[in-house]
Design an enzyme around this catalytic site. Structure first.
Site, PDB file in Angstrom:
ATOM      1  N   LYS A  55      15.872  22.530  16.129  1.00  0.00           N
ATOM      2  CA  LYS A  55      15.925  21.067  16.160  1.00  0.00           C
ATOM      3  C   LYS A  55      14.559  20.475  16.461  1.00  0.00           C
ATOM      4  O   LYS A  55      14.421  19.512  17.223  1.00  0.00           O
ATOM      5  CB  LYS A  55      16.954  20.602  17.193  1.00  0.00           C
ATOM      6  CG  LYS A  55      18.376  21.079  16.905  1.00  0.00           C
ATOM      7  CD  LYS A  55      19.357  20.575  17.951  1.00  0.00           C
ATOM      8  CE  LYS A  55      20.754  21.102  17.692  1.00  0.00           C
ATOM      9  NZ  LYS A  55      21.312  20.607  16.409  1.00  0.00           N
ATOM     10  N   CYS A  56      13.546  21.030  15.867  1.00  0.00           N
ATOM     11  CA  CYS A  56      12.156  20.666  16.146  1.00  0.00           C
ATOM     12  C   CYS A  56      11.532  20.009  14.916  1.00  0.00           C
ATOM     13  O   CYS A  56      11.953  20.251  13.781  1.00  0.00           O
ATOM     14  CB  CYS A  56      11.371  21.936  16.527  1.00  0.00           C
ATOM     15  SG  CYS A  56       9.608  21.672  16.855  1.00  0.00           S
ATOM     16  N   GLY A  57      10.517  19.194  15.152  1.00  0.00           N
ATOM     17  CA  GLY A  57       9.791  18.604  14.040  1.00  0.00           C
ATOM     18  C   GLY A  57       9.074  19.633  13.183  1.00  0.00           C
ATOM     19  O   GLY A  57       8.675  19.339  12.048  1.00  0.00           O
ATOM     20  N   PHE A  58       8.921  20.838  13.706  1.00  0.00           N
ATOM     21  CA  PHE A  58       8.266  21.920  12.951  1.00  0.00           C
ATOM     22  C   PHE A  58       9.272  22.905  12.346  1.00  0.00           C
ATOM     23  O   PHE A  58       8.861  23.903  11.753  1.00  0.00           O
ATOM     24  CB  PHE A  58       7.288  22.684  13.849  1.00  0.00           C
ATOM     25  CG  PHE A  58       6.132  21.864  14.338  1.00  0.00           C
ATOM     26  CD1 PHE A  58       5.087  21.521  13.494  1.00  0.00           C
ATOM     27  CD2 PHE A  58       6.082  21.420  15.658  1.00  0.00           C
ATOM     28  CE1 PHE A  58       4.018  20.755  13.937  1.00  0.00           C
ATOM     29  CE2 PHE A  58       5.023  20.647  16.114  1.00  0.00           C
ATOM     30  CZ  PHE A  58       3.981  20.318  15.258  1.00  0.00           C
ATOM     31  N   THR A  59      10.568  22.640  12.484  1.00  0.00           N
ATOM     32  CA  THR A  59      11.585  23.595  12.019  1.00  0.00           C
ATOM     33  C   THR A  59      11.459  23.889  10.533  1.00  0.00           C
ATOM     34  O   THR A  59      11.754  25.004  10.086  1.00  0.00           O
ATOM     35  CB  THR A  59      13.003  23.073  12.347  1.00  0.00           C
ATOM     36  OG1 THR A  59      13.120  22.914  13.762  1.00  0.00           O
ATOM     37  CG2 THR A  59      14.070  24.032  11.880  1.00  0.00           C
TER      38      THR A  59
END
Length: 201
Positions: A55-59
């Site tokens: 659930k990360c902006g880098f996923t």
């Protein structure tokens, strides 16, 4: 086994009668079943070991990691994801939920280990070793650098002064002899590591 750091800053361990230079093969990770798996299982391959979150902006970097893996796996590249919930609690799922997420959403075929800590005292010994071998050298210029720097400063300014893993999708590169030879911060896209990885293959 007795270990010490000598003048060249390498970790050496005395094993019976001889000194042994430590490599990643002396460490293990927790697999998706929560059992220890030795890095010796990957001996002789070029490894990318990356802490991940769902659930990360880098996923979306799962896409780039999978592309790298498909392109170079037959030449000896192995990618090992280590999910962690230490950064913004962005990996809340169970091991089985994480495995399903990676396969359904990103069609991941590389190894995804069990959820583990990768920063601070609770970190896996492997990650403590890797950050010693490849300390933090700052974030390179990118479209995400300013945003991530400001965000970490707001959380805790110490995040930018220590050598610990800073956020999800910090990528460590290991050569075929088990040496930690590269560290790429979250702002670096997986395919931006391609030329470096090719030199090791």
């Amino acid at each position: 086994k007795t270990c010490r750091i000598l003048n060249d800053n390498n970790i050496y361990c005395m094993n019976i009668f001889r000194w042994h230079i430590m490599t990643v093969y002396d460490y293990s990770l927790l697999n998706k079943a929560g059992e220890e798996q030795s890095l010796k299982d990957f001996e002789g391959k070029v490894l990318v070991i990356v802490n991940t979150a769902s659930k990360c902006g880098f996923t979306h970097q799962y896409d780039g990691l999978e592309a790298l893996y498909k392109k170079y796996k037959d030449q000896g590249l192995e990618i090992i994801a280590v999910p962690s919930n230490q950064f913004g609690e962005e990996e809340p799922g169970s091991n089985s939920e994480i495995q399903s997420f990676c396969k359904v959403n990103y069609r991941v075929t590389f190894t995804v280990m069990g959820k583990s800590d990768v920063r601070d005292e609770s970190a896996l010994d492997l990650f403590k070793y890797m950050i010693k071998e490849q300390p933090f050298k700052g974030f390179p210029p990118s479209d995400k650098t300013e945003m991530l720097t400001d965000y970490l400063n707001d959380i805790d300014p110490n995040y930018l002064t220590d050598d610990e893993v800073k956020w999800n999708f910090t990528k460590f590169v290991i050569d075929r002899k088990g040496n930690v030879v590269g560290r790429f911060e979250p702002v670096v896209k997986p395919m931006e590591m391609e030329s470096f990885i090719k030199t090791l293959l």
